[in-house]
Each structure stands twice: as C-alpha cells, then as structure tokens.
Write a protein that holds these residues in place. Structure first.
Motif, PDB file in Angstrom:
ATOM      1  N   LYS A   8       0.927  -1.299  -0.011  1.00  0.00           N
ATOM      2  CA  LYS A   8       0.018  -0.173  -0.171  1.00  0.00           C
ATOM      3  C   LYS A   8       0.928   1.200  -0.130  1.00  0.00           C
ATOM      4  CE  LYS A   8      -4.442  -1.974   1.409  1.00  0.00           C
ATOM      5  NZ  LYS A   8      -5.559  -1.442   0.681  1.00  0.00           N
ATOM      6  N   LEU A   9       2.032   1.073   0.833  1.00  0.00           N
ATOM      7  CA  LEU A   9       2.980   2.437   0.852  1.00  0.00           C
ATOM      8  C   LEU A   9       3.503   2.542  -0.504  1.00  0.00           C
ATOM      9  CD1 LEU A   9       4.360   4.624   2.421  1.00  0.00           C
ATOM     10  CD2 LEU A   9       6.149   2.873   3.192  1.00  0.00           C
ATOM     11  N   ALA A  10       4.081   1.481  -1.098  1.00  0.00           N
ATOM     12  CA  ALA A  10       4.628   1.648  -2.463  1.00  0.00           C
ATOM     13  C   ALA A  10       3.835   2.186  -3.634  1.00  0.00           C
ATOM     14  CB  ALA A  10       5.286   0.508  -2.896  1.00  0.00           C
ATOM     15  N   SER A  16       2.023   9.692  -6.172  1.00  0.00           N
ATOM     16  CA  SER A  16       2.239  10.879  -5.524  1.00  0.00           C
ATOM     17  C   SER A  16       3.306  11.858  -6.239  1.00  0.00           C
ATOM     18  CB  SER A  16       2.287  10.879  -4.051  1.00  0.00           C
ATOM     19  OG  SER A  16       1.638  10.208  -3.338  1.00  0.00           O
ATOM     20  N   ASN A  17       3.368  13.072  -6.058  1.00  0.00           N
ATOM     21  CA  ASN A  17       4.552  13.922  -6.140  1.00  0.00           C
ATOM     22  C   ASN A  17       5.527  13.837  -5.308  1.00  0.00           C
ATOM     23  OD1 ASN A  17       3.636  15.938  -4.682  1.00  0.00           O
ATOM     24  ND2 ASN A  17       2.782  17.220  -6.152  1.00  0.00           N
ATOM     25  N   GLY A  18       6.608  14.639  -5.307  1.00  0.00           N
ATOM     26  CA  GLY A  18       7.821  14.514  -4.201  1.00  0.00           C
ATOM     27  C   GLY A  18       7.169  15.211  -2.810  1.00  0.00           C
ATOM     28  N   HIS A  19       6.101  16.115  -3.013  1.00  0.00           N
ATOM     29  CA  HIS A  19       5.461  16.687  -1.742  1.00  0.00           C
ATOM     30  C   HIS A  19       4.174  15.833  -1.098  1.00  0.00           C
ATOM     31  CE1 HIS A  19       7.389  20.209  -3.280  1.00  0.00           C
ATOM     32  NE2 HIS A  19       6.726  20.216  -4.283  1.00  0.00           N
ATOM     33  N   GLY A  20       4.343  14.465  -1.527  1.00  0.00           N
ATOM     34  CA  GLY A  20       3.150  13.636  -1.104  1.00  0.00           C
ATOM     35  C   GLY A  20       1.674  14.161  -1.341  1.00  0.00           C
ATOM     36  N   VAL A  21       1.840  14.782  -2.462  1.00  0.00           N
ATOM     37  CA  VAL A  21       0.479  15.230  -3.026  1.00  0.00           C
ATOM     38  C   VAL A  21       0.151  14.283  -4.273  1.00  0.00           C
ATOM     39  CG1 VAL A  21      -0.889  17.044  -3.962  1.00  0.00           C
ATOM     40  CG2 VAL A  21       0.250  17.787  -2.013  1.00  0.00           C
ATOM     41  N   ILE A  22      -1.204  13.956  -4.605  1.00  0.00           N
ATOM     42  CA  ILE A  22      -1.725  13.243  -5.534  1.00  0.00           C
ATOM     43  C   ILE A  22      -1.974  14.271  -6.680  1.00  0.00           C
ATOM     44  CG2 ILE A  22      -3.134  11.539  -6.381  1.00  0.00           C
ATOM     45  CD1 ILE A  22      -3.117  10.288  -3.479  1.00  0.00           C
ATOM     46  N   ALA A  23      -1.269  14.597  -7.679  1.00  0.00           N
ATOM     47  CA  ALA A  23      -1.496  15.503  -8.693  1.00  0.00           C
ATOM     48  C   ALA A  23      -1.965  14.506  -9.796  1.00  0.00           C
ATOM     49  CB  ALA A  23      -0.310  16.117  -8.802  1.00  0.00           C
ATOM     50  N   LEU A 154      -6.870  -5.599   0.072  1.00  0.00           N
ATOM     51  CA  LEU A 154      -6.059  -5.947   1.160  1.00  0.00           C
ATOM     52  C   LEU A 154      -5.214  -7.273   1.043  1.00  0.00           C
ATOM     53  CD1 LEU A 154      -6.029  -4.469   3.968  1.00  0.00           C
ATOM     54  CD2 LEU A 154      -7.636  -6.102   4.922  1.00  0.00           C
ATOM     55  N   ALA A 155      -5.868  -8.520   0.202  1.00  0.00           N
ATOM     56  CA  ALA A 155      -5.117  -9.470   0.107  1.00  0.00           C
ATOM     57  C   ALA A 155      -4.165  -9.464  -0.811  1.00  0.00           C
ATOM     58  CB  ALA A 155      -6.292 -10.524  -0.592  1.00  0.00           C
ATOM     59  N   HIS A 156      -4.143  -8.368  -1.637  1.00  0.00           N
ATOM     60  CA  HIS A 156      -3.232  -8.203  -2.886  1.00  0.00           C
ATOM     61  C   HIS A 156      -2.127  -7.079  -2.558  1.00  0.00           C
ATOM     62  CE1 HIS A 156      -4.361 -11.375  -5.645  1.00  0.00           C
ATOM     63  NE2 HIS A 156      -5.490 -11.025  -5.136  1.00  0.00           N
ATOM     64  N   ASP A 157      -2.346  -6.415  -1.081  1.00  0.00           N
ATOM     65  CA  ASP A 157      -1.636  -5.394  -0.903  1.00  0.00           C
ATOM     66  C   ASP A 157      -1.445  -4.377  -1.912  1.00  0.00           C
ATOM     67  OD1 ASP A 157      -0.243  -4.098   1.123  1.00  0.00           O
ATOM     68  OD2 ASP A 157       1.651  -5.218   0.897  1.00  0.00           O
ATOM     69  N   ILE A 158      -2.504  -3.798  -2.253  1.00  0.00           N
ATOM     70  CA  ILE A 158      -2.441  -2.705  -3.218  1.00  0.00           C
ATOM     71  C   ILE A 158      -3.362  -1.666  -2.665  1.00  0.00           C
ATOM     72  CG2 ILE A 158      -4.347  -3.702  -4.877  1.00  0.00           C
ATOM     73  CD1 ILE A 158      -2.672  -2.697  -7.257  1.00  0.00           C
ATOM     74  N   GLY A 328       0.453  10.424  10.506  1.00  0.00           N
ATOM     75  CA  GLY A 328       1.108  10.958  11.615  1.00  0.00           C
ATOM     76  C   GLY A 328       2.542  10.822  11.168  1.00  0.00           C
ATOM     77  N   ALA A 329       3.047  11.019  10.015  1.00  0.00           N
ATOM     78  CA  ALA A 329       4.294  11.180   9.564  1.00  0.00           C
ATOM     79  C   ALA A 329       4.574  12.733   9.030  1.00  0.00           C
ATOM     80  CB  ALA A 329       4.638  10.105   8.549  1.00  0.00           C
ATOM     81  N   SER A 330       5.978  13.050   9.447  1.00  0.00           N
ATOM     82  CA  SER A 330       6.209  14.181   8.826  1.00  0.00           C
ATOM     83  C   SER A 330       6.644  14.248   7.448  1.00  0.00           C
ATOM     84  CB  SER A 330       6.923  15.027   9.681  1.00  0.00           C
ATOM     85  OG  SER A 330       8.232  14.244  10.109  1.00  0.00           O
ATOM     86  N   SER A 331       7.248  13.257   7.024  1.00  0.00           N
ATOM     87  CA  SER A 331       7.788  13.075   5.683  1.00  0.00           C
ATOM     88  C   SER A 331       7.549  11.680   4.973  1.00  0.00           C
ATOM     89  CB  SER A 331       9.228  13.305   5.666  1.00  0.00           C
ATOM     90  OG  SER A 331       9.691  12.200   6.248  1.00  0.00           O
ATOM     91  N   LEU A 332       7.693  11.444   3.817  1.00  0.00           N
ATOM     92  CA  LEU A 332       7.438  10.299   3.129  1.00  0.00           C
ATOM     93  C   LEU A 332       8.654   9.117   3.605  1.00  0.00           C
ATOM     94  CD1 LEU A 332       6.708  10.842  -0.769  1.00  0.00           C
ATOM     95  CD2 LEU A 332       5.169   9.685   1.057  1.00  0.00           C
ATOM     96  N   ALA A 333       9.620   9.736   3.769  1.00  0.00           N
ATOM     97  CA  ALA A 333      10.841   9.138   4.275  1.00  0.00           C
ATOM     98  C   ALA A 333      10.389   8.190   5.473  1.00  0.00           C
ATOM     99  CB  ALA A 333      12.262   9.594   4.327  1.00  0.00           C
ATOM    100  N   GLU A 334       9.847   8.980   6.387  1.00  0.00           N
ATOM    101  CA  GLU A 334       9.567   8.503   7.624  1.00  0.00           C
ATOM    102  C   GLU A 334       8.746   7.074   7.589  1.00  0.00           C
ATOM    103  OE1 GLU A 334       7.347  10.589  11.476  1.00  0.00           O
ATOM    104  OE2 GLU A 334       8.499  12.008  10.393  1.00  0.00           O
ATOM    105  N   LEU A 335       7.906   7.073   6.567  1.00  0.00           N
ATOM    106  CA  LEU A 335       6.867   5.788   6.620  1.00  0.00           C
ATOM    107  C   LEU A 335       7.554   4.567   6.038  1.00  0.00           C
ATOM    108  CD1 LEU A 335       3.943   7.641   4.914  1.00  0.00           C
ATOM    109  CD2 LEU A 335       3.663   6.504   7.139  1.00  0.00           C
ATOM    110  N   GLY A 336       9.015   4.862   5.668  1.00  0.00           N
ATOM    111  CA  GLY A 336       9.770   3.694   5.158  1.00  0.00           C
ATOM    112  C   GLY A 336       9.819   3.523   3.700  1.00  0.00           C
TER     113      GLY A 336
END
Length: 336
Positions: A8-10, A16-23, A154-158, A328-336
């Motif tokens: 789901k994260l991937a 998303s763009n580099g700012h974590g916004v879906i454009a 959920l089953a296919h993690d997408i 609750g993350a302050s950046s994309l990197a924080e999510l992994g």
C-alpha cells in the motif's frame, strides 16, 4: 490510523509527487467519451478512437502529473506511454443500468485485483454512485460490494481508491437548486460511511461538497444562491471533519476555470485535502478537435491548451497537503 503495509505504501508513493500530494490525471472515461466523440463527429466512435485519444492524453499530460488513471478496456496501450509516472486502473464497468433502480455498480468481467496488478496497476480505483438518502436496501448492496473489493485489495496489498458520485433520489436532477442545497450532506455522508475501517479504502476520491455555480460571491456564480461564500467554506471544513482518511477531489466534468476556483475555495477554507484526480477539466474541450480534425490536431491542442489546463491545476494544488500527514508522519521517508 493503521500503519501502511509495504504494498500500500509503495502504491501511494508511486502515484504522488515529491511533496506527497496526488496530482493525478484521469482518463478512464469510456461510454461518455465514446458518445461525446460520436456526437461531435456526427457519426460513430470506435474502440480504436478511445485507445488513440487515451494515448495522446497520457503521453502529453503525464509530463505534468504524478500519475494517470486509465481503464483496462481501452487504456492499456496508453499505460505504456505514461512517462514513468504512477498508474491507477479502474475496476468497474462504465456507467450503470438505467433500467434498474439505485444506479447499481458492476465489476469488469474478465478483471480482478490480481489481474489489474499484473497489468501494472500501482493502485485500484472504483467508482460508486452513492447517496445516504437512498433506500437502505440499495445502500446495503453497495456497502457489501465495497467491502468485498476492499478485502480483495487488502489480500493483494495494493491501495484502494474509492470515488463516489452523489445523485438525486427525488428525480429532480443534480443540476437543481434543491440538490445543490442537499449536496453538502450527500458528500459528507459518503465520506463518513466509506472512511470506516471495515471498507479498507486507502484514499477517498470525493466531490467537492458544494455546487460552485450556486455559491454567491464567486466567479462561477450563476445567480441562484444555495450558499453564501462563508457557508461554502464551512461545508468544505464540515466534510473534512467526517474522516481521518486521505482524500482527493475529482473535477466532476466542470470547466478548468471553475475547477481552479473550486480548489482556491478549498484552500481558503483551510481544508487539508491531499490532491486531485482531474480528468475532464483538463482535456474535455479537446474532444471536438479530435472528433472533427483528427489525432494530430488534438495533439497540438493538448500540447498548448491541455498543458496550460493541467499547469493551472498544479498551481492550485499548492493549497493541498501531503497524504502522509494523515498517517502521523512528517515526511514520506518516515513511513519507510
């Protein structure tokens, strides 16, 4: 808010763009697009037309978008031309059966979440016609249907993007003043329902909770007032308060200037929306050119007016917030 699984994260990062916004650009129209091309041509439109139209839109507009939404029926050739951007694939059949009450949804026959993922989808998108004011027997069917799709994703993690479009159960129609007054509660009701954990929706693709042409004090206002500007701003905030899920706005077939003004209002209201999936507000005016003058003329239109339209949307997206804040993350990197 639950933690995002790796798939789901991937998928969310991919669209998303580099700012974590879906454009993202939307080009999954099928039935309505075919009818529009045929009407402007004064003849018929074929599946080949749809494929060609989608290829041109994708090739040009994904240079300026974070992702593109396509359908697996006519959009897979276009998916190969998306300039390395993310891909959302639609899983529902186009339109609905007008002879059956309730605008009931249906899935594409030879597709499954597994198959859409194999075809390259980063995310799955479903369109549902829904209103809290419909009979509970009909809404019960729709809710169970969304639960099944949520579990499949959920089953296919997408990631699962759910788009809902409200409608008028009274039969007066969605363009009426009466419906404009009802629309905020339709949108808020949809967001409250499908933001529930049981549906496993990752991103809500929502209508704006107002009808712009009925907002006094806007450029789009046509004279019949459903809300003051202050009331409209409050409707944006009220809708947002119904869910903790990331949500993005759809353009719902309005013109580019109206959609831009809508996003300005959303920004003015302080609403933490997470982007857009914008289709017709970008490319709709090019249908007539494609129908009457052909693919090359349409390409020229896209390279100029189409690009201008999507850049207008991107400018307006400066008001959007990154979706990772909802986790609750302050950046994309924080999510992994």
């Amino acid at each position: 808010m639950s933690k995002l699984t790796p798939g789901k994260l991937a998928g969310l990062k991919a669209v998303s763009n580099g700012h974590g916004v879906i454009a993202a650009a939307a080009m999954d129209q099928r039935g309505s697009l075919q009818k529009s091309i045929a009407k402007d041509r004064g003849g018929e439109a074929t599946g080949q037309d749809l494929e060609e139209f989608k290829i041109q839109v994708t090739e040009v507009l994904t240079r300026y978008a974070s992702a593109i939404l396509l359908d697996p029926e006519y959009g897979l050739p276009a998916a190969k031309k998306r300039n390395g951007k993310g891909l959302l694939l639609a899983y529902e059949k186009t339109g609905y059966d007008a002879n059956t009450a309730g605008r009931l949804p249906d899935l594409l026959d030879v597709w499954s979440v597994r198959r859409l993922k194999e075809a390259g989808a980063d995310c799955i998108k479903i369109l549902l016609y829904y209103t809290p004011f419909e009979k509970s027997s009909i809404n019960d069917l729709k809710q169970a249907w969304i639960e099944r799709i949520g579990d499949e994703c959920l089953a296919h993690d997408i990631p699962f993007f759910l788009e809902f479009v409200g409608y008028d159960v009274s039969g007066v129609g969605e363009k009426s003043l009466a419906y404009a007054k009802l629309k905020p509660s339709v949108v808020s009701g949809c967001m409250a329902e499908f933001g529930k954990a049981r549906y496993n929706v990752d991103v809500l693709k929502v209508e704006v909770p107002i009808e712009m042409t009925h907002v006094a004090g806007t450029r789009a206002f046509k004279g019949e007032q459903a809300y003051t500007r202050a009331e409209a701003l409050q409707h944006f905030r009220d809708a947002e308060s119904t869910t903790h899920k990331p949500f993005i706005y759809l353009s719902a077939g309005v013109t580019n200037p109206i959609f831009i003004e809508t996003l300005e209002l959303a920004g003015e209201s302080g609403t933490k929306f997470n982007g857009v999936l914008c289709g017709r507000a970008t490319w709709y005016d090019g249908i007539e050119i494609y129908a009457k003058k052909g693919s090359e003329a349409f390409r020229e239109w896209l390279e100029t007016t189409g690009v201008e339209n999507i850049q207008n949307v991107n400018m307006a997206l400066q008001a959007a917030s990154p979706w990772y804040l909802k986790y609750g993350a302050s950046s994309l990197a924080e999510l992994g």
